[in-house]
Scaffold this active site. Structure first.
Site, PDB file in Angstrom:
ATOM      1  N   GLU A 162       0.972 -56.291 -66.521  1.00  0.00           N
ATOM      2  CA  GLU A 162      -0.152 -56.811 -67.152  1.00  0.00           C
ATOM      3  C   GLU A 162       0.055 -58.273 -67.555  1.00  0.00           C
ATOM      4  O   GLU A 162       0.911 -58.693 -67.829  1.00  0.00           O
ATOM      5  CB  GLU A 162      -0.836 -56.203 -68.327  1.00  0.00           C
ATOM      6  CG  GLU A 162      -2.177 -56.905 -68.845  1.00  0.00           C
ATOM      7  CD  GLU A 162      -3.072 -56.925 -67.720  1.00  0.00           C
ATOM      8  OE1 GLU A 162      -3.464 -56.105 -67.166  1.00  0.00           O
ATOM      9  OE2 GLU A 162      -3.671 -58.129 -67.526  1.00  0.00           O
ATOM     10  N   LYS A 221       7.097 -59.601 -63.233  1.00  0.00           N
ATOM     11  CA  LYS A 221       6.447 -59.793 -64.574  1.00  0.00           C
ATOM     12  C   LYS A 221       7.353 -60.256 -65.573  1.00  0.00           C
ATOM     13  O   LYS A 221       7.073 -61.365 -66.248  1.00  0.00           O
ATOM     14  CB  LYS A 221       5.889 -58.162 -65.011  1.00  0.00           C
ATOM     15  CG  LYS A 221       5.811 -58.220 -66.611  1.00  0.00           C
ATOM     16  CD  LYS A 221       4.390 -58.961 -66.844  1.00  0.00           C
ATOM     17  CE  LYS A 221       4.377 -59.311 -68.450  1.00  0.00           C
ATOM     18  NZ  LYS A 221       3.207 -60.177 -68.741  1.00  0.00           N
ATOM     19  N   CYS A 277       6.076 -60.708 -76.761  1.00  0.00           N
ATOM     20  CA  CYS A 277       6.711 -60.295 -75.384  1.00  0.00           C
ATOM     21  C   CYS A 277       7.896 -61.564 -74.853  1.00  0.00           C
ATOM     22  O   CYS A 277       8.823 -61.022 -74.334  1.00  0.00           O
ATOM     23  CB  CYS A 277       5.707 -60.255 -74.275  1.00  0.00           C
ATOM     24  SG  CYS A 277       4.597 -58.814 -74.623  1.00  0.00           S
ATOM     25  N   PHE A 339       0.743 -65.446 -84.328  1.00  0.00           N
ATOM     26  CA  PHE A 339       1.516 -66.242 -83.408  1.00  0.00           C
ATOM     27  C   PHE A 339       1.070 -67.205 -82.506  1.00  0.00           C
ATOM     28  O   PHE A 339       1.416 -68.280 -81.798  1.00  0.00           O
ATOM     29  CB  PHE A 339       2.495 -65.442 -82.533  1.00  0.00           C
ATOM     30  CG  PHE A 339       1.749 -64.730 -81.281  1.00  0.00           C
ATOM     31  CD1 PHE A 339       1.055 -63.599 -81.282  1.00  0.00           C
ATOM     32  CD2 PHE A 339       1.900 -65.415 -79.997  1.00  0.00           C
ATOM     33  CE1 PHE A 339       0.446 -62.989 -80.248  1.00  0.00           C
ATOM     34  CE2 PHE A 339       1.379 -64.864 -78.998  1.00  0.00           C
ATOM     35  CZ  PHE A 339       0.338 -63.674 -79.059  1.00  0.00           C
TER      36      PHE A 339
HETATM   37  P1  NAD Z   1       1.055 -52.106 -78.599  1.00  0.00           P
HETATM   38  O1  NAD Z   1       2.164 -51.819 -79.738  1.00  0.00           O
HETATM   39  O2  NAD Z   1       0.002 -53.095 -79.404  1.00  0.00           O
HETATM   40  O3  NAD Z   1       0.718 -50.650 -78.224  1.00  0.00           O
HETATM   41  C1  NAD Z   1       1.273 -49.667 -77.758  1.00  0.00           C
HETATM   42  C2  NAD Z   1       0.785 -48.315 -78.278  1.00  0.00           C
HETATM   43  O4  NAD Z   1       1.547 -47.216 -77.511  1.00  0.00           O
HETATM   44  C3  NAD Z   1       0.993 -48.225 -79.582  1.00  0.00           C
HETATM   45  O5  NAD Z   1      -0.518 -47.801 -80.126  1.00  0.00           O
HETATM   46  C4  NAD Z   1       1.719 -47.055 -79.801  1.00  0.00           C
HETATM   47  O6  NAD Z   1       1.294 -45.970 -80.872  1.00  0.00           O
HETATM   48  C5  NAD Z   1       1.563 -46.069 -78.381  1.00  0.00           C
HETATM   49  N1  NAD Z   1       2.496 -45.248 -77.871  1.00  0.00           N
HETATM   50  C6  NAD Z   1       3.516 -45.353 -77.963  1.00  0.00           C
HETATM   51  N2  NAD Z   1       4.335 -44.230 -77.630  1.00  0.00           N
HETATM   52  C7  NAD Z   1       3.530 -43.425 -77.311  1.00  0.00           C
HETATM   53  C8  NAD Z   1       3.536 -42.111 -76.461  1.00  0.00           C
HETATM   54  N3  NAD Z   1       4.632 -41.565 -76.360  1.00  0.00           N
HETATM   55  N4  NAD Z   1       2.295 -41.459 -76.407  1.00  0.00           N
HETATM   56  C9  NAD Z   1       1.358 -41.962 -76.779  1.00  0.00           C
HETATM   57  N5  NAD Z   1       1.063 -43.101 -77.302  1.00  0.00           N
HETATM   58  C10 NAD Z   1       2.234 -43.749 -77.657  1.00  0.00           C
HETATM   59  O7  NAD Z   1       1.939 -52.784 -77.459  1.00  0.00           O
HETATM   60  P2  NAD Z   1       0.923 -53.667 -76.540  1.00  0.00           P
HETATM   61  O8  NAD Z   1       1.076 -55.213 -76.940  1.00  0.00           O
HETATM   62  O9  NAD Z   1      -0.300 -53.310 -76.149  1.00  0.00           O
HETATM   63  O10 NAD Z   1       2.058 -53.865 -75.510  1.00  0.00           O
HETATM   64  C11 NAD Z   1       2.179 -52.709 -74.550  1.00  0.00           C
HETATM   65  C12 NAD Z   1       3.026 -53.194 -73.359  1.00  0.00           C
HETATM   66  O11 NAD Z   1       2.294 -54.182 -72.449  1.00  0.00           O
HETATM   67  C13 NAD Z   1       4.539 -53.602 -73.419  1.00  0.00           C
HETATM   68  O12 NAD Z   1       5.531 -53.000 -72.708  1.00  0.00           O
HETATM   69  C14 NAD Z   1       4.254 -55.402 -73.508  1.00  0.00           C
HETATM   70  O13 NAD Z   1       5.528 -56.125 -73.219  1.00  0.00           O
HETATM   71  C15 NAD Z   1       3.343 -55.376 -72.356  1.00  0.00           C
HETATM   72  N6  NAD Z   1       2.469 -56.311 -72.380  1.00  0.00           N
HETATM   73  C16 NAD Z   1       1.770 -56.857 -73.547  1.00  0.00           C
HETATM   74  C17 NAD Z   1       1.018 -57.863 -73.700  1.00  0.00           C
HETATM   75  C18 NAD Z   1       0.260 -58.504 -74.978  1.00  0.00           C
HETATM   76  O14 NAD Z   1      -0.460 -59.374 -74.884  1.00  0.00           O
HETATM   77  N7  NAD Z   1       0.564 -57.758 -75.912  1.00  0.00           N
HETATM   78  C19 NAD Z   1       0.605 -58.769 -72.529  1.00  0.00           C
HETATM   79  C20 NAD Z   1       1.163 -58.056 -70.989  1.00  0.00           C
HETATM   80  C21 NAD Z   1       2.014 -57.013 -71.247  1.00  0.00           C
HETATM   81  C1  UGA Z   2       2.096 -64.370 -72.802  1.00  0.00           C
HETATM   82  C2  UGA Z   2       1.950 -64.850 -71.373  1.00  0.00           C
HETATM   83  O1  UGA Z   2       1.200 -65.965 -71.280  1.00  0.00           O
HETATM   84  C3  UGA Z   2       1.068 -63.613 -70.694  1.00  0.00           C
HETATM   85  O2  UGA Z   2       0.808 -64.267 -69.201  1.00  0.00           O
HETATM   86  C4  UGA Z   2       1.828 -62.429 -70.806  1.00  0.00           C
HETATM   87  O3  UGA Z   2       1.149 -61.412 -70.062  1.00  0.00           O
HETATM   88  C5  UGA Z   2       2.138 -62.021 -72.096  1.00  0.00           C
HETATM   89  O4  UGA Z   2       2.957 -63.171 -72.692  1.00  0.00           O
HETATM   90  C6  UGA Z   2       2.929 -61.021 -72.347  1.00  0.00           C
HETATM   91  O5  UGA Z   2       3.698 -60.208 -71.585  1.00  0.00           O
HETATM   92  O6  UGA Z   2       2.697 -60.259 -73.588  1.00  0.00           O
HETATM   93  P1  UGA Z   2       1.072 -64.459 -75.243  1.00  0.00           P
HETATM   94  O7  UGA Z   2       2.217 -64.076 -75.573  1.00  0.00           O
HETATM   95  O8  UGA Z   2      -0.315 -63.592 -75.567  1.00  0.00           O
HETATM   96  O9  UGA Z   2       1.024 -64.421 -73.474  1.00  0.00           O
HETATM   97  O10 UGA Z   2       0.401 -65.746 -75.332  1.00  0.00           O
HETATM   98  P2  UGA Z   2       0.943 -67.140 -74.757  1.00  0.00           P
HETATM   99  O11 UGA Z   2      -0.418 -68.307 -74.669  1.00  0.00           O
HETATM  100  O12 UGA Z   2       1.561 -67.301 -73.509  1.00  0.00           O
HETATM  101  O13 UGA Z   2       1.600 -68.141 -76.003  1.00  0.00           O
HETATM  102  C7  UGA Z   2       2.839 -67.437 -76.389  1.00  0.00           C
HETATM  103  C8  UGA Z   2       3.309 -68.324 -77.574  1.00  0.00           C
HETATM  104  O14 UGA Z   2       3.664 -69.715 -76.779  1.00  0.00           O
HETATM  105  C9  UGA Z   2       2.371 -68.720 -78.588  1.00  0.00           C
HETATM  106  O15 UGA Z   2       3.047 -68.694 -79.894  1.00  0.00           O
HETATM  107  C10 UGA Z   2       2.032 -70.040 -78.435  1.00  0.00           C
HETATM  108  O16 UGA Z   2       1.399 -70.602 -79.332  1.00  0.00           O
HETATM  109  C11 UGA Z   2       2.954 -70.756 -77.457  1.00  0.00           C
HETATM  110  N1  UGA Z   2       2.770 -71.939 -76.817  1.00  0.00           N
HETATM  111  C12 UGA Z   2       2.081 -71.674 -75.733  1.00  0.00           C
HETATM  112  C13 UGA Z   2       3.615 -73.164 -76.882  1.00  0.00           C
HETATM  113  O17 UGA Z   2       4.362 -73.320 -77.771  1.00  0.00           O
HETATM  114  N2  UGA Z   2       3.231 -74.209 -76.225  1.00  0.00           N
HETATM  115  C14 UGA Z   2       2.528 -73.983 -75.019  1.00  0.00           C
HETATM  116  O18 UGA Z   2       2.227 -75.056 -74.268  1.00  0.00           O
HETATM  117  C15 UGA Z   2       1.941 -72.772 -74.672  1.00  0.00           C
END
Ligand code: NAD
Ligand code: UGA
Length: 441
Positions: A162, A221, A277, A339
């Site tokens: 994602e 990713k 992340c 953040f």
């Molecule tokens: P999160 O902590 O918000 O959500 C994960 C959920 O999974 C939790 O609610 C937890 O209770 C649940 N969980 C864990 N183990 C479980 C199990 N065995 N059965 C059922 N539920 C279970 O995490 P997130 O931010 O959604 O991130 C999830 C993944 O996506 C991570 O690998 C992260 O790196 C990736 N990712 C996150 C973002 C983002 O913006 N947060 C963007 C892209 C990718």
């Molecule tokens: C980031 C990536 O942008 C997503 O593509 C990815 O899916 C995600 O991580 C993930 O894998 O979790 P996110 O962390 O939600 O998304 O937000 P960003 O907009 O990337 O910002 C990350 C951090 O960088 C923030 O603290 C932001 O303030 C900072 N930032 C961003 C800067 O300091 N300068 C910039 O120019 C841009």
């Protein structure tokens, strides 16, 4: 292969919004999101104003499909059993102990999911890696499914990382730059890839759906996040040089970003990147490089994290130095705990690190963030060992900036833009024109 029912394990920042959008765009598919955290599921089923994830546009999307073809449930086994396709969107934090502690991704939640799927599934399933995972994790998942699964059941594993960013998740999901799907090059692997392509093709132009092998998808990713974070560390490192030389970091960013080969995005100097992340994914990649004996490559990427730590530290140290090294008796307003703007997520927020350093130096802090709840701020204060007696949490900006010696802006929330000229403002986000100190200027 037609998909009628989807199950998503993990109802967090990724699972909730992505599944809500799939349900909206594919009304013919029944989507059930499950989680071991029953409070989270209850909140997803509760009032739309109080969903566990704050994202602009999310409550409208959930409101459209919830109860029709979008469900949030605690019954994990039932949802797995009924599904044709199962997404794993569970957390993959940095390991806290054991081999690779502090660097490698902790795969215990993913492994637990795979075990549950294996034990419960009585019909063939497509299992989709939605979580961000180290390259070659699909191999591990395959082993677990093989070891614990029923003999007659076939599993296909896809990687579909994602790319949404928090704060813009719904827009990112509606109009993705690309959707990446990695699958096995076998016949059945390609059929599974096609089944997932067909889902996304309901709203994503087909030329933006990229299919690859599983390993490229997993690694793309990690590499994408590393490249984004690298740009921020690059510009942040230059901000320090700007402060020494009289060059202006915003002017520098603009000049650099106007080169179409570089582009203007992700060149905003800041108090450092946060979020759950970037740091964990880069550390994970560093670990992988070391594992494969690529020490120079590991060190190159590790530097992105080191500059980020340097920047957070530099900002806090500037305040400490300007106040004469001893912050006892000083009151500091911390504006912004998340953040970044437009999210209630404070994971790895620079605000936490800066607050800890200021409190450790003797300051009392007043904290305000319009989106982050009191309970989350309290949890962070406790988890990071910040002296709670030195912290108070405010209900609005006015209360927060009243009778303080200094204001630190740590999230780029626009409400912090105009605070008045008579305050001593330290701006880590470059949004306040009246700031006495802004990074890189
Ligand atoms: P999160 O902590 O918000 O959500 C994960 C959920 O999974 C939790 O609610 C937890 O209770 C649940 N969980 C864990 N183990 C479980 C199990 N065995 N059965 C059922 N539920 C279970 O995490 P997130 O931010 O959604 O991130 C999830 C993944 O996506 C991570 O690998 C992260 O790196 C990736 N990712 C996150 C973002 C983002 O913006 N947060 C963007 C892209 C990718
Ligand atoms: C980031 C990536 O942008 C997503 O593509 C990815 O899916 C995600 O991580 C993930 O894998 O979790 P996110 O962390 O939600 O998304 O937000 P960003 O907009 O990337 O910002 C990350 C951090 O960088 C923030 O603290 C932001 O303030 C900072 N930032 C961003 C800067 O300091 N300068 C910039 O120019 C841009």
């Amino acid at each position: 292969m037609k998909v009628n029912r989807i199950c998503c394990i993990g109802a967090g920042y990724v699972g909730g919004p992505t599944m809500a959008v799939i349900a909206l765009k594919c009304p013919h598919i029944e989507v059930t999101v499950v989680d071991t955290n029953s409070n989270r599921i209850n909140s997803w089923n509760g009032p739309l104003e109080d969903l566990p994830v704050y994202e602009p546009g999310l409550k409208e999307v959930v409101g459209e499909s919830r109860g029709k073809n979008l469900f949030f449930s605690n019954d994990i086994n039932l949802a797995i059993e009924r599904a044709d396709m199962i997404f794993m969107a569970v957390n993959t934090p940095t390991k806290k102990e054991g081999e690779g502690a502090g660097m490698a991704a902790d795969l215990k939640y993913i492994e637990a999911c795979a075990k549950t799927i294996a034990k419960v599934a009585k019909s063939d399933k497509i299992v989709v890696e939605k979580s961000t995972l180290p390259v070659r994790t699909a191999e591990k998942i395959k082993d677990i499914l093989g070891k614990y699964g029923h003999d007659e059941v076939q599993f296909e594993i896809l990687s579909n990382p994602e790319f949404l960013a928090e704060g813009t998740a719904i827009q990112d999901l509606f109009k993705s730059d690309r959707v990446l799907i990695g699958g096995d090059e076998t016949d059945s692997g390609q059929k599974a890839v096609q089944a997932l392509v067909d889902i996304y093709a309901k709203w994503i132009p087909i030329e933006k759906i990229l299919t690859t092998n599983v390993w490229s998808s997993e690694l793309a990713k990690l590499a994408s996040n590393a490249m984004l974070a690298q740009r921020i560390s690059s510009i942040n490192s230059l901000s320090a040089l700007c402060e020494k030389t009289g060059a202006n970091i915003d002017e520098l960013s603009k000049a650099i970003g106007m080169d179409h080969r570089i582009g203007p995005k992700f060149l905003k100097a800041s108090v450092g990147f946060g979020g759950s992340c970037f740091q964990k994914d880069i550390l994970n990649m560093v670990y992988l490089c070391k594992y494969y004996g690529l020490e120079e490559v590991a060190e190159y990427w590790h530097q992105v994290i080191k500059i980020n730590d340097y920047q957070k530290n530099r900002f806090a140290q500037k305040i400490i130095d300007d106040l004469g090294g001893d912050l006892r008796g000083k009151k500091i307003a911390i504006l912004g705990w998340a953040f970044k703007a437009n999210t209630n997520d404070s994971r790895e927020s620079p605000a936490i690190y800066v607050t800890k350093k200021l409190v450790d130096s003797g300051a009392n802090v007043k904290i305000f963030d319009p989106l982050v709840s009191l309970s989350i701020i309290m949890r962070d204060i406790e988890d990071f060992g910040i002296n709670i007696n030195a912290c108070s949490i405010c209900n609005n900006i006015e209360e927060c900036i009243n009778a303080v010696d200094l204001v630190a802006i740590l999230t780029e929330t626009l409400a912090y833009k105009d605070l008045g000229k008579d305050l001593s403002i330290y701006d880590g986000r470059g949004i306040n024109k009246e700031a006495k100190y802004t990074i890189g200027k």
